[in-house]
Design an enzyme around this catalytic site. Sequence first.
Site, PDB file in Angstrom:
ATOM      1  N   CYS A   1       0.589  -1.233  -0.124  1.00 12.10           N
ATOM      2  CA  CYS A   1       0.054  -0.064   0.056  1.00 12.10           C
ATOM      3  C   CYS A   1       0.827   1.039   0.051  1.00 12.10           C
ATOM      4  CB  CYS A   1      -0.756   0.118   1.355  1.00 12.10           C
ATOM      5  SG  CYS A   1      -2.058  -1.188   1.281  1.00 12.10           S
TER       6      CYS A   1
ATOM      7  N   GLY B   1      -0.373   0.227  -5.132  1.00 14.61           N
ATOM      8  CA  GLY B   1      -1.544  -0.513  -4.919  1.00 14.61           C
ATOM      9  C   GLY B   1      -2.585   0.259  -5.705  1.00 14.61           C
TER      10      GLY B   1
ATOM     11  N   ASN C   1       0.079   0.571   5.786  1.00 17.30           N
ATOM     12  CA  ASN C   1       0.697   0.023   4.960  1.00 17.30           C
ATOM     13  C   ASN C   1       1.438  -1.229   5.740  1.00 17.30           C
ATOM     14  OD1 ASN C   1       3.966   0.481   3.094  1.00 17.30           O
ATOM     15  ND2 ASN C   1       2.426  -1.128   3.126  1.00 17.30           N
ATOM     16  N   GLY C   2       1.180  -2.421   5.360  1.00 19.79           N
ATOM     17  CA  GLY C   2       1.974  -3.553   6.061  1.00 19.79           C
ATOM     18  C   GLY C   2       0.783  -4.339   6.198  1.00 19.79           C
TER      19      GLY C   2
ATOM     20  N   CYS D   1      12.548  -4.446   4.451  1.00 18.09           N
ATOM     21  CA  CYS D   1      12.058  -5.522   3.459  1.00 18.09           C
ATOM     22  C   CYS D   1      12.873  -4.939   2.096  1.00 18.09           C
ATOM     23  CB  CYS D   1      10.547  -5.279   3.101  1.00 18.09           C
ATOM     24  SG  CYS D   1       9.998  -6.175   1.510  1.00 18.09           S
TER      25      CYS D   1
ATOM     26  N   TYR E   1      12.131  -5.017  -5.932  1.00 16.89           N
ATOM     27  CA  TYR E   1      11.027  -4.679  -6.817  1.00 16.89           C
ATOM     28  C   TYR E   1       9.930  -3.749  -6.516  1.00 16.89           C
ATOM     29  CZ  TYR E   1       6.664  -6.178  -9.020  1.00 16.89           C
ATOM     30  OH  TYR E   1       5.399  -6.339  -9.923  1.00 16.89           O
TER      31      TYR E   1
ATOM     32  N   SER F   1      10.329  -4.095 -14.573  1.00 13.61           N
ATOM     33  CA  SER F   1      11.033  -4.625 -13.247  1.00 13.61           C
ATOM     34  C   SER F   1      12.687  -4.938 -13.351  1.00 13.61           C
ATOM     35  CB  SER F   1      10.317  -5.577 -12.852  1.00 13.61           C
ATOM     36  OG  SER F   1      10.036  -6.828 -13.532  1.00 13.61           O
TER      37      SER F   1
ATOM     38  N   ASP G   1      15.694 -10.409 -15.298  1.00 13.36           N
ATOM     39  CA  ASP G   1      14.486  -9.753 -14.480  1.00 13.36           C
ATOM     40  C   ASP G   1      14.898  -9.668 -12.903  1.00 13.36           C
ATOM     41  OD1 ASP G   1      11.835  -9.051 -14.051  1.00 13.36           O
ATOM     42  OD2 ASP G   1      10.874 -10.739 -14.785  1.00 13.36           O
ATOM     43  N   ASP G   2      14.144  -9.183 -12.381  1.00  9.54           N
ATOM     44  CA  ASP G   2      14.361  -8.903 -10.698  1.00  9.54           C
ATOM     45  C   ASP G   2      13.987 -10.008  -9.964  1.00  9.54           C
ATOM     46  OD1 ASP G   2      11.612  -8.266 -11.395  1.00  9.54           O
ATOM     47  OD2 ASP G   2      11.603  -8.183  -9.278  1.00  9.54           O
TER      48      ASP G   2
ATOM     49  N   CYS H   1      11.783 -14.441   2.740  1.00  5.36           N
ATOM     50  CA  CYS H   1      11.259 -14.950   1.535  1.00  5.36           C
ATOM     51  C   CYS H   1      12.396 -15.719   0.616  1.00  5.36           C
ATOM     52  CB  CYS H   1      10.211 -13.907   0.712  1.00  5.36           C
ATOM     53  SG  CYS H   1      11.379 -12.529   0.245  1.00  5.36           S
TER      54      CYS H   1
HETATM   55  S1  SF4 Z   1       9.621 -11.798   3.256  1.00  4.81           S
HETATM   56 FE1  SF4 Z   1      10.549 -11.004   1.614  1.00  4.81          FE
HETATM   57  S2  SF4 Z   1       8.991  -9.555   0.885  1.00  4.81           S
HETATM   58 FE2  SF4 Z   1       8.245  -9.870   3.194  1.00  4.81          FE
HETATM   59  S3  SF4 Z   1       9.016  -8.325   4.270  1.00  4.81           S
HETATM   60 FE3  SF4 Z   1      10.706  -9.994   4.001  1.00  4.81          FE
HETATM   61  S4  SF4 Z   1      12.014  -9.451   2.298  1.00  4.81           S
HETATM   62 FE4  SF4 Z   1      10.093  -8.267   2.187  1.00  4.81          FE
END
Ligand code: SF4
Length: 482
Positions: free
Chosen positions: A9, A35, A111-112, A248, A254, A295, A357-358, A448
Amino acid sequence: MAKDIKENCGLFGIFGDAEAVQKVYFGLYSLQHRGQESAGIASSNGEFMQCYKGMGMVSRVFRRGSGLLEKLANPIAIGHVRYSTTGSSKAVNSQPLMSEYSRGQVAVAHNGNLINAALLRDEYEAYGSIFKSTSDTEVIIHLLAKPTHVSKPDPLAHVLNHLQGAYCLLFLFTDRIEAARDPCGIRPLCIGRTEKGGYVIASESCALDMIGAKFIREVEPGEIVTLDKSGLSSRFFVKPGIVTPAHCIFEHIYFAKQNSTIFGENVHEFRKKLGRQLAIEQPADADVVIPIPDSGTSAAVGYAEQSRLPFDMGLVRSHYVGRTFISPDQKLRELEVKLKLAVVKETVGGKSVVVVDDSIVRGTTTKGKIRTLRQAGAKQIHMRVSCPPLRFPCFYGVDFPTKEELLANNRDFEQIKEFLEVDSVGYMSLEGMLSCAVLPAQSYCTACWNGKYRIPVDIPVNKFSMEHHQKHMFDDLPQTNE
Ligand code: SF4
């Protein structure tokens, strides 16, 4: 990429400006990439608040000639663009969420993702609280209104200490704006100053540039910033030792716009560095480097620079394609890819091509793009990705597919290469990615990629975590006007 992962967001707020609402409108416009499902603005004249929000992009919700911005015109305003990460895409979940409680009116923009929202909601519902939406943000209003919280010396700081997860928040009270960022600083939030000396808060600095405001600094993790008639003041709702940044890094890779500065660094420059590092780690014997636009563009520039290969546009994105609907078969899906990305045959025909690509999420859209390059006569295709293989979902405000749907889950590089139908595939290493960042490696969230969640997630949350509460209540509603 990678539209398989949706942005979160965007927030924008400004205090004490005769054109506050117009500026929020333009600020939101420049944050539209964060968003596109809904947009809204809440404003105050110092005594009363108004709010208007609806489904769709900023230009659709606040249509030219609708007179909405004029009706909302007040010197204090906040705005929000939303992609739903908790609570489905419905008008009732659009923000800012405006309410009235014992201390007066309040509007909240978030946002979050709050990972303990469902637990808190169950607790409040057990005592008879009534919720109007299925968004995690509404829980914050209930916390704020609780009599034992209202009586605290600093009710807002007290409330924030109940929240777990990722949050950048803007609170509009009739006489002020309060902005807060979670103790890990997962999502970006910055402060700017207008030419006339007013203060602005925005998710990304591109929104400050948009209205001609100057970037001052980021809101610190665990900080509350107040904008009121005395100017800007700051306090922390956690002790400094408790602040452990986990920005993040996907924002850099991205989500954020190339002209934004987040986490202390310009996004385009960071992506170029990733591209250079990728060329060092994953070189390719090729004739030309092409990006998947938009991207992968910045990383492809860096890759070409480092590898001394020519950079060219082999794929051109159409900016006029709206949402296409789920295609029933493979042939139509391929047409859909072509509609969005056209191949420049002259760039790729008969050549060995590095495609940058990213990130790759499910891999199905990437595979479609590779096929169109083959059909256009590319001799060899070397896929290069400027982040490591994505293997785990995000619980901090990004809508990921399930772990099982991620291409790199349970597939080795050879299997990924076969799936994508490329001649070689090369990903950035985690260490390489972190070495490109200006802050120490431990300042970033990398869950991730490596599954190390800095804020423990006891009960995994997703977009529909709170839907069961009000399954039947909200079908698509018309735009709301409060
Ligand atoms: S899990 Fe990945 S997308 Fe989510 S906050 Fe952590 S780095 Fe960002």
